[in-house]
Design a protein around this motif. Structure first.
Motif, PDB file in Angstrom:
ATOM      1  N   THR A  12     -18.565  47.735   9.708  1.00  0.00           N
ATOM      2  CA  THR A  12     -17.073  47.924   9.977  1.00  0.00           C
ATOM      3  C   THR A  12     -16.493  46.425   9.878  1.00  0.00           C
ATOM      4  O   THR A  12     -17.052  45.525  10.707  1.00  0.00           O
ATOM      5  CB  THR A  12     -16.919  48.680  11.027  1.00  0.00           C
ATOM      6  OG1 THR A  12     -17.654  49.793  11.057  1.00  0.00           O
ATOM      7  CG2 THR A  12     -15.393  48.700  11.541  1.00  0.00           C
ATOM      8  N   PRO A  13     -15.294  46.405   9.533  1.00  0.00           N
ATOM      9  CA  PRO A  13     -14.394  44.968   9.224  1.00  0.00           C
ATOM     10  C   PRO A  13     -14.395  44.397  10.730  1.00  0.00           C
ATOM     11  O   PRO A  13     -13.994  45.114  11.445  1.00  0.00           O
ATOM     12  CB  PRO A  13     -13.284  45.343   8.728  1.00  0.00           C
ATOM     13  CG  PRO A  13     -13.512  46.531   7.794  1.00  0.00           C
ATOM     14  CD  PRO A  13     -14.578  47.187   8.575  1.00  0.00           C
ATOM     15  N   SER A  61     -22.129  50.188  10.929  1.00  0.00           N
ATOM     16  CA  SER A  61     -21.847  50.047   9.622  1.00  0.00           C
ATOM     17  C   SER A  61     -20.809  51.393   9.463  1.00  0.00           C
ATOM     18  O   SER A  61     -20.240  51.815  10.418  1.00  0.00           O
ATOM     19  CB  SER A  61     -22.923  50.482   8.811  1.00  0.00           C
ATOM     20  OG  SER A  61     -23.273  51.950   8.792  1.00  0.00           O
ATOM     21  N   ILE A  62     -20.378  51.137   8.100  1.00  0.00           N
ATOM     22  CA  ILE A  62     -19.012  52.183   8.060  1.00  0.00           C
ATOM     23  C   ILE A  62     -19.608  53.680   8.064  1.00  0.00           C
ATOM     24  O   ILE A  62     -18.934  54.659   8.230  1.00  0.00           O
ATOM     25  CB  ILE A  62     -18.752  52.287   6.458  1.00  0.00           C
ATOM     26  CG1 ILE A  62     -19.886  52.346   5.633  1.00  0.00           C
ATOM     27  CG2 ILE A  62     -17.923  50.928   6.231  1.00  0.00           C
ATOM     28  CD1 ILE A  62     -19.285  52.111   4.142  1.00  0.00           C
ATOM     29  N   ILE A 107      -8.385  50.466  13.014  1.00  0.00           N
ATOM     30  CA  ILE A 107      -9.351  49.969  11.821  1.00  0.00           C
ATOM     31  C   ILE A 107     -10.906  50.679  11.901  1.00  0.00           C
ATOM     32  O   ILE A 107     -11.215  51.179  10.848  1.00  0.00           O
ATOM     33  CB  ILE A 107      -9.366  48.488  11.592  1.00  0.00           C
ATOM     34  CG1 ILE A 107      -7.942  47.879  11.167  1.00  0.00           C
ATOM     35  CG2 ILE A 107     -10.371  48.022  10.757  1.00  0.00           C
ATOM     36  CD1 ILE A 107      -8.183  46.393  11.189  1.00  0.00           C
ATOM     37  N   VAL A 108     -11.175  50.523  13.166  1.00  0.00           N
ATOM     38  CA  VAL A 108     -12.504  51.190  13.174  1.00  0.00           C
ATOM     39  C   VAL A 108     -12.632  52.841  13.126  1.00  0.00           C
ATOM     40  O   VAL A 108     -13.270  53.075  12.420  1.00  0.00           O
ATOM     41  CB  VAL A 108     -12.900  51.126  14.700  1.00  0.00           C
ATOM     42  CG1 VAL A 108     -14.210  51.973  14.966  1.00  0.00           C
ATOM     43  CG2 VAL A 108     -13.408  49.569  14.982  1.00  0.00           C
ATOM     44  N   VAL A 157     -10.447  54.724  10.964  1.00  0.00           N
ATOM     45  CA  VAL A 157     -10.146  54.749   9.591  1.00  0.00           C
ATOM     46  C   VAL A 157     -11.501  54.468   9.022  1.00  0.00           C
ATOM     47  O   VAL A 157     -11.746  55.446   8.122  1.00  0.00           O
ATOM     48  CB  VAL A 157      -9.045  53.876   9.421  1.00  0.00           C
ATOM     49  CG1 VAL A 157      -9.028  54.184   7.538  1.00  0.00           C
ATOM     50  CG2 VAL A 157      -7.498  54.079   9.654  1.00  0.00           C
ATOM     51  N   THR A 158     -12.266  53.560   9.262  1.00  0.00           N
ATOM     52  CA  THR A 158     -13.443  53.080   8.499  1.00  0.00           C
ATOM     53  C   THR A 158     -14.259  54.038   8.692  1.00  0.00           C
ATOM     54  O   THR A 158     -15.225  54.500   7.905  1.00  0.00           O
ATOM     55  CB  THR A 158     -13.911  51.678   9.027  1.00  0.00           C
ATOM     56  OG1 THR A 158     -13.041  50.696   8.749  1.00  0.00           O
ATOM     57  CG2 THR A 158     -15.151  51.278   8.242  1.00  0.00           C
ATOM     58  N   GLN A 159     -14.789  54.664   9.927  1.00  0.00           N
ATOM     59  CA  GLN A 159     -15.621  55.612  10.337  1.00  0.00           C
ATOM     60  C   GLN A 159     -15.316  57.028  10.016  1.00  0.00           C
ATOM     61  O   GLN A 159     -16.410  57.571   9.262  1.00  0.00           O
ATOM     62  CB  GLN A 159     -15.758  55.676  12.016  1.00  0.00           C
ATOM     63  CG  GLN A 159     -16.401  54.526  12.566  1.00  0.00           C
ATOM     64  CD  GLN A 159     -17.660  54.127  12.055  1.00  0.00           C
ATOM     65  OE1 GLN A 159     -18.600  54.691  11.585  1.00  0.00           O
ATOM     66  NE2 GLN A 159     -17.673  52.867  11.722  1.00  0.00           N
ATOM     67  N   ALA A 182     -13.682  57.412   6.917  1.00  0.00           N
ATOM     68  CA  ALA A 182     -14.257  57.354   5.692  1.00  0.00           C
ATOM     69  C   ALA A 182     -15.727  57.431   5.403  1.00  0.00           C
ATOM     70  O   ALA A 182     -16.023  58.002   4.479  1.00  0.00           O
ATOM     71  CB  ALA A 182     -13.551  55.844   5.036  1.00  0.00           C
ATOM     72  N   GLY A 183     -16.388  56.720   6.213  1.00  0.00           N
ATOM     73  CA  GLY A 183     -17.789  56.927   6.252  1.00  0.00           C
ATOM     74  C   GLY A 183     -18.270  57.994   6.479  1.00  0.00           C
ATOM     75  O   GLY A 183     -19.387  58.841   5.612  1.00  0.00           O
TER      76      GLY A 183
END
Length: 439
Positions: A36-37, A70-71, A153-154, A156-158, A160-161
């Protein structure tokens, strides 16, 4: 098992299914290398992954993705939790129950609703994880900017994953061999095996584990796995007789067959359901580390402690009964038998047959539930008795039940595919020989 895979590799379409399954699982495993970014992985591993806590269980189920955040850190847990919710609603909410009886189209709509619910639930879980691990109230502050935008951000990333993992699982089920979601969990557990074994030897070298106790533990574990295989394959066969009918000069029916009732008809689903239920409250509780009474409640959802072991065992037994009732309907079986002229010898058709099947199913499900509960509690209990140190989740009852159950279910599907193609080849050869005789 090896013979089945060898035979499958000879058949082109089965070989393609196996390669698709392996390829999609490899894609999932590659997601562990996409963090994750903004996450500081070194500080995350140093600060939050004590052996036996809920973060370790999350990391275990996600196949190592949570360890590096990770994502795909949440893995398939949101989808499994959403599946539990919709299966409960299907049995109690009339519109969904009606939709489930509309055939393939109805099941497709329920699956779509489950995806939406999993996405929403994954977003909520990701938010609580962001608060617990990244926010001001968390035990460890990470990243370059600990503010609500960073939490966004976290999340949205998760989300998507989670969407990618659900897509991979569905494609494995559609174009590969076996249940995609179960295989994703299985791949993560198998990938964690080398590190788990190495850790046990490290504990021995540091004097934190007894080598003789470890040998006894693994010997008993092998016996437990052998018993799991036997029980997973065991079944009760209910004899069925079909009435004989005379149509013109032909005599139809009069055949004798049986209904196979597996001792563990629910398979690995109760274990996966129980894990998702255990993880959900722990994820929420972990967001408030300063509230002591919440942490005491969290001990009842930690399988590494005796309270959590009791909870997980009871949940597995409850879900075994629940899923068996969903997957096997004695009334429907009884109606189908009566419609096609079949009956159980010594039992009248109709309601008596339904009661007979219900009674037998209840008895064998009881033994199946007791077995799954005992296997879940056995490894951790053996670790405490033999003093092998803190037990890795890979060697826990949950891990062993998932590995054995998924492997046997996948092998069973592969063998059924081989059997189907064997008969197709037999029929096609017969047609070719028939054409040859005509000419």
């Amino acid at each position: 098992m090896l013979a089945a895979f060898r035979n499958a590799m000879v058949i082109p379409d089965l070989r393609a299914k196996l390669l698709v399954t392996i390829g999609l699982l490899a894609v999932y495993r590659l997601m562990v290398f996409i963090p994750t970014p903004g996450i500081d992985i070194d500080r995350l591993q140093a600060g939050n992954f004590g052996q036996g806590d809920i973060f370790t269980l999350l990391n275990f189920i996600s196949g190592g993705n949570f360890e590096v955040f990770s994502i795909a850190a949440l893995g398939v847990i949101p989808f499994i939790t959403a599946s539990i919710i919709f299966q409960l609603l299907t049995a109690t909410y009339p519109p969904l129950e009606k939709l489930s009886k509309e055939g393939e189209e109805g099941r497709r709509k329920i699956t779509q609703y489950t995806r939406y619910a999993a996405t929403i639930l994954g977003g909520v879980q990701a938010l609580f994880l962001a608060i617990a691990l990244l926010g001001p109230s968390g035990a460890l502050k990470l990243g370059w900017n600990n503010d609500p935008f960073f939490w966004f951000i976290v999340v949205v990333t998760q989300v998507a994953g989670i969407s990618v993992v659900m897509w991979l699982g569905e494609k494995i089920s559609e174009f590969g061999v076996g249940n995609g979601i179960s295989l994703i969990i299985y791949a993560g557990i198998v990938a964690a095996f080398p590190n788990a074994i190495a850790r046990q030897f490290t504990l021995i070298s540091q004097g934190e584990a007894n080598i003789f106790g470890l040998i006894i533990f693994f010997a008993l574990l092998i016996l437990a796995v052998a018993g799991m295989v036997l029980v997973q394959q065991a079944e009760r066969r209910i004899p069925v007789q079909y009435a004989r009918k005379v149509v013109g000069r032909k005599v139809l029916g009069g055949q004798t067959t049986y209904i196979p009732l597996r001792l563990n008809a629910a398979g690995v689903i109760p274990i996966i359901f129980a894990v998702s239920i255990i993880i959900l409250p722990q994820t929420l509780i972990g967001s408030f580390p300063t509230i002591l009474w919440l942490q005491s409640i969290g001990a009842w959802f930690n399988p590494a402690q005796w309270q959590g072991l009791v909870t997980s065992t009871l949940l597995i037994m409850i879900f075994t009964y629940f899923y068996t009732q969903i997957s096997f309907d004695p009334r429907r079986i009884s109606e189908n038998l009566r419609e096609y002229g079949g009956f159980v010898p010594g039992v009248r058709p109709g309601q008596p047959t339904t009661e007979h099947l219900t009674r037998i199913t209840g008895r064998i499900t009881l033994w199946g539930a007791l077995f799954l509960g005992a296997v879940n509690a056995l490894p951790q209990t053996l670790a405490w008795i033999t003093q092998t140190g803190q037990l890795s989740f890979v060697f826990s009852g949950i891990g062993l039940l998932i590995m054995v159950g998924v492997a046997l279910d996948t092998l069973r599907q592969l063998e059924s595919q081989l059997m189907m193609r064997h008969y197709e080849g037999f029929v096609s050869k017969g047609r070719i020989r028939g054409r040859g005789r005509r000419f």
